[in-house]
Write a protein that holds these residues in place. Structure first.
Motif, PDB file in Angstrom:
ATOM      1  N   GLU A 150      -4.819  15.319  -2.981  1.00 32.67           N
ATOM      2  CA  GLU A 150      -3.725  15.416  -3.948  1.00 32.67           C
ATOM      3  C   GLU A 150      -3.354  14.057  -4.520  1.00 32.67           C
ATOM      4  O   GLU A 150      -2.904  13.948  -5.662  1.00 32.67           O
ATOM      5  CB  GLU A 150      -2.501  16.054  -3.275  1.00 32.67           C
ATOM      6  N   ALA A 151      -3.529  13.005  -3.711  1.00 34.27           N
ATOM      7  CA  ALA A 151      -3.212  11.661  -4.187  1.00 34.27           C
ATOM      8  C   ALA A 151      -4.340  11.043  -4.990  1.00 34.27           C
ATOM      9  O   ALA A 151      -4.218   9.906  -5.454  1.00 34.27           O
ATOM     10  CB  ALA A 151      -2.882  10.764  -2.996  1.00 34.27           C
ATOM     11  N   GLY A 152      -5.452  11.773  -5.178  1.00 34.55           N
ATOM     12  CA  GLY A 152      -6.576  11.251  -5.945  1.00 34.55           C
ATOM     13  C   GLY A 152      -7.492  10.345  -5.159  1.00 34.55           C
ATOM     14  O   GLY A 152      -8.274   9.590  -5.746  1.00 34.55           O
TER      15      GLY A 152
ATOM     16  N   PRO B  58      -6.054   5.385  -4.632  1.00 32.97           N
ATOM     17  CA  PRO B  58      -5.880   4.494  -5.787  1.00 32.97           C
ATOM     18  C   PRO B  58      -4.519   3.809  -5.765  1.00 32.97           C
ATOM     19  O   PRO B  58      -3.584   4.279  -5.134  1.00 32.97           O
ATOM     20  CB  PRO B  58      -6.015   5.440  -6.982  1.00 32.97           C
ATOM     21  N   ARG B  59      -4.413   2.704  -6.478  1.00 31.33           N
ATOM     22  CA  ARG B  59      -3.139   1.991  -6.561  1.00 31.33           C
ATOM     23  C   ARG B  59      -2.081   2.830  -7.250  1.00 31.33           C
ATOM     24  O   ARG B  59      -0.904   2.726  -6.963  1.00 31.33           O
ATOM     25  CB  ARG B  59      -3.319   0.684  -7.331  1.00 31.33           C
ATOM     26  N   SER B  60      -2.486   3.688  -8.188  1.00 36.24           N
ATOM     27  CA  SER B  60      -1.529   4.527  -8.913  1.00 36.24           C
ATOM     28  C   SER B  60      -0.856   5.533  -8.012  1.00 36.24           C
ATOM     29  O   SER B  60       0.113   6.182  -8.402  1.00 36.24           O
ATOM     30  CB  SER B  60      -2.233   5.281 -10.053  1.00 36.24           C
ATOM     31  N   ASP B  61      -1.315   5.648  -6.750  1.00 37.83           N
ATOM     32  CA  ASP B  61      -0.725   6.620  -5.830  1.00 37.83           C
ATOM     33  C   ASP B  61       0.721   6.262  -5.469  1.00 37.83           C
ATOM     34  O   ASP B  61       1.476   7.114  -5.031  1.00 37.83           O
ATOM     35  CB  ASP B  61      -1.549   6.692  -4.548  1.00 37.83           C
TER      36      ASP B  61
ATOM     37  N   ALA C 268       0.845  -1.200   0.000  1.00 39.66           N
ATOM     38  CA  ALA C 268       0.000   0.000   0.000  1.00 39.66           C
ATOM     39  C   ALA C 268       0.877   1.246   0.000  1.00 39.66           C
ATOM     40  O   ALA C 268       2.023   1.216   0.460  1.00 39.66           O
ATOM     41  CB  ALA C 268      -0.920  -0.004   1.223  1.00 39.66           C
ATOM     42  N   PRO C 269       0.365   2.367  -0.519  1.00 42.71           N
ATOM     43  CA  PRO C 269       1.146   3.616  -0.615  1.00 42.71           C
ATOM     44  C   PRO C 269       1.394   4.232   0.760  1.00 42.71           C
ATOM     45  O   PRO C 269       0.507   4.857   1.344  1.00 42.71           O
ATOM     46  CB  PRO C 269       0.283   4.512  -1.498  1.00 42.71           C
TER      47      PRO C 269
END
Length: 406
Positions: A373-375, A394-397, A307-308
């Motif tokens: 900011e991280a969506g 999101p995973r793209s974070d 996880a981010p």
């Protein structure tokens, strides 16, 4: 139902966990005081009933009952003073306890005279004396000596006919003999709890000190090495400046490279300390809440380390602080798992019933900005007696957050 967060961040708020620990210690102290007070009140009631059993004279019951209540109030003062001295210096402050001890002596003399009981005359004095903050080792000897003396006095009362040999007549005597030992045992458990709590706080401070020492050592080793190299390179460049300018220039370039390496090393060191895996973050939050006395349920995904951390790490730390400062202090629930659109972290805790909610503080405002900011999304709600904060990223974070952290 949805509502604003009860998070405020006043500058004078105690550190995370300090308020909850103090609340737990206070609750245990009140249990201790109530146990001792109940024993004393019950003993006064038993002796008053014995005085009422004497036909023809209500004066004895009045002296024993009313005088017993006054003596009981004086022991509460001694207990309060005991707790105060326990957190300060050991020893006995005779100026503060002189009046309660005089009340015990007066009640013992008056009650003993009206009932013709040496045991009643001695019991209040023994109980009050044993509630003092005696040094270690002295109290145990005092309890043993007092119990033996009370037993001998009770036998003497029975021998001269002041106490009935039958079982009903011995009930007040039995309580009078045992109450000092029972009271001291309650205070002993309180002392043990305070000692354990202080040891836990000392362990936490030691762990923080060791971590600071480790950081300081790493920074010293890193910067000391690079600064020593840079100093030598600059000194060599200064010496070569007049005889070989090109070599001097080369040393200056090498010094600049060393500066870049020192800067990059410092950045990597800071990143290493910041980048705690999310599974460890949640586990640390769980352990901190449990150490503060809460019942904690934690559901951590097996792949939580993916996880981010840059986005969810501050969320975990901020919400943990929120639970410690503003929760009711009984239970909490932590949940970190994968969802269809990324990762979801949820923390729930019980709230103090009847307390109005406060406006959202700067802590959750900062979390909201970071997550935005991280969506991701931030949801704050209250369901029945629970306060819940849910964050989805999101995973793209992973790549975005890492880029922002640099």
């Amino acid at each position: 139902m949805r509502s604003t967060s009860p998070v405020v961040d006043p500058a004078d708020d105690p550190p995370p966990g300090a308020r909850q620990l103090a609340r737990g210690i206070t609750a245990t102290w009140w249990y201790t005081v109530s146990a001792v007070a109940f024993l004393e009140l019950f003993l006064v009631l038993v002796w008053t009933l014995q005085a009422l059993a004497v036909p023809g004279d209500a004066t004895a019951a009045f002296v024993v009952g009313v005088g017993g209540l006054i003596w009981w109030g004086s022991t509460i003062v001694l207990l309060a003073d005991y707790r105060h001295r326990l957190d300060a210096e050991p020893g006995i402050a005779w100026t503060r306890i002189a009046l309660p001890l005089l009340i015990a002596v007066g009640y013992g003399i008056a009650g003993g005279l009206v009932l013709d009981s040496w045991l009643l005359a001695l019991m209040p004095i023994a109980q009050s004396v044993l509630l003092l903050n005696w040094p270690k080792g002295v109290r145990l000897r005092m309890v043993v000596l007092t119990t033996v003396v009370l037993v001998l006095v009770a036998v003497a009362d029975a021998a001269r006919g002041a106490t009935e040999i039958a079982l009903p007549g011995w009930i007040p005597a039995l309580y009078a003999i045992l109450i000092p030992a029972m009271s001291v045992s309650s205070l002993w458990w309180w002392d043990v709890l305070v000692t354990v709590d202080r040891a836990r706080a000392s362990e936490a401070r030691l762990a923080a000190t060791q971590e600071r020492l480790r950081v300081a050592t790493d920074v010293h080793d890193l910067q000391g090495h690079h600064l020593q190299v840079i100093a030598l390179q600059l000194e060599l460049a200064e010496r070569l400046m007049r005889i070989d300018p090109d070599a001097a220039l080369e040393q200056l370039r090498a010094a600049r490279v060393s500066v870049d390496e020192a800067r990059q090393g410092t950045r990597d060191l800071a990143t290493r300390f910041r980048s705690v895996p999310l599974g460890d973050e949640v586990a640390n939050a769980r352990d901190l809440l449990a150490a503060a006395g809460l019942s904690v349920e934690a559901d951590i995904a097996p792949d939580a380390d993916e996880a981010p951390s840059s986005a969810l790490g501050p969320v975990i730390r901020e919400t943990t602080t929120n639970v410690l400062r503003h929760g009711a202090g009984r239970r909490a629930r932590l949940d970190l798992r994968r969802v269809d659109d990324g990762w979801r972290y949820e923390v729930a805790n019980d709230v103090v019933t009847g307390v109005a909610t406060h406006p959202v503080g700067s802590g959750l405002d900062g979390v909201r900005r970071r997550i935005s900011e991280a969506g991701g999304t931030l949801e704050i709600r209250e369901d029945a007696d629970e306060f819940i904060v849910s964050v989805t990223v999101p995973r793209s974070d992973v790549s975005t957050a890492d880029g922002q952290s640099r």
